[in-house]
Write a protein that holds these residues in place. Structure first.
Motif: not given
Length: 153
Positions: A92-97, A123-130
């Motif tokens: 999540x930190x890498x994606x937010x960056x 599922x994990x990527x969808x939870x992060x907004x993808x």
């Protein structure tokens, strides 16, 4: 642990490749065709760093991602977290960056591909907004083998 950008000649390229291989090894036998990580070399990772970005967390690296600019998007690849460090928020930190970088570059989204078989990743990527935007097939396959997902910035 901070996010650090590695240079194309950083001596930790070998450790980063080992991290990718360790993190992706669990996909062996689950995905078809096999992961391209089997063909990666430290030189390939250095080339990716030279032509885009290579970010790592930790020394030795416990998480990493390769980034490259494509028309309108920042493409993330080889997002890997060491199995012993999963659940700590590194992906999540890498994606937010990456989202921050995409915004600074005036791009519309960050993008990644995940294999069709890896539904936990979806599922994990969808939870992060993808959100899924496309399906693609590797050469020689008559069925979708990868899902392209994007997150708007």
């Amino acid at each position: 642990m901070e996010i650090e950008q590695l240079s194309p000649n950083d001596p930790r390229l070998t450790e980063t490749l080992a991290l990718i291989q360790r993190a992706f090894a669990e996909h062996d036998g689950r995905i078809d065709p096999p992961s391209s990580m089997h063909r990666l070399t430290p030189e390939d990772i250095g080339h990716a760093a030279r032509n885009g970005h290579l970010w790592v967390i930790g020394a030795p690296p416990v998480a990493c991602v390769l980034l490259s600019r494509k028309p309108g998007v920042l493409h993330l690849s080889k997002l890997a977290v060491h199995p012993a460090h999963r659940g700590e928020g590194h992906a999540r930190r890498l994606i937010d960056h990456a989202v921050d970088l995409a915004q600074a570059l005036g791009l519309r989204a960050v993008e990644l591909q995940t294999r069709v078989e890896l539904t936990d990743n979806h599922t994990a990527f969808e939870a992060m907004g993808f959100r899924k935007v496309a399906e693609t097939a590797h050469p020689g396959y008559d069925r979708a083998t990868s899902i392209t997902m994007q997150k708007g910035v």
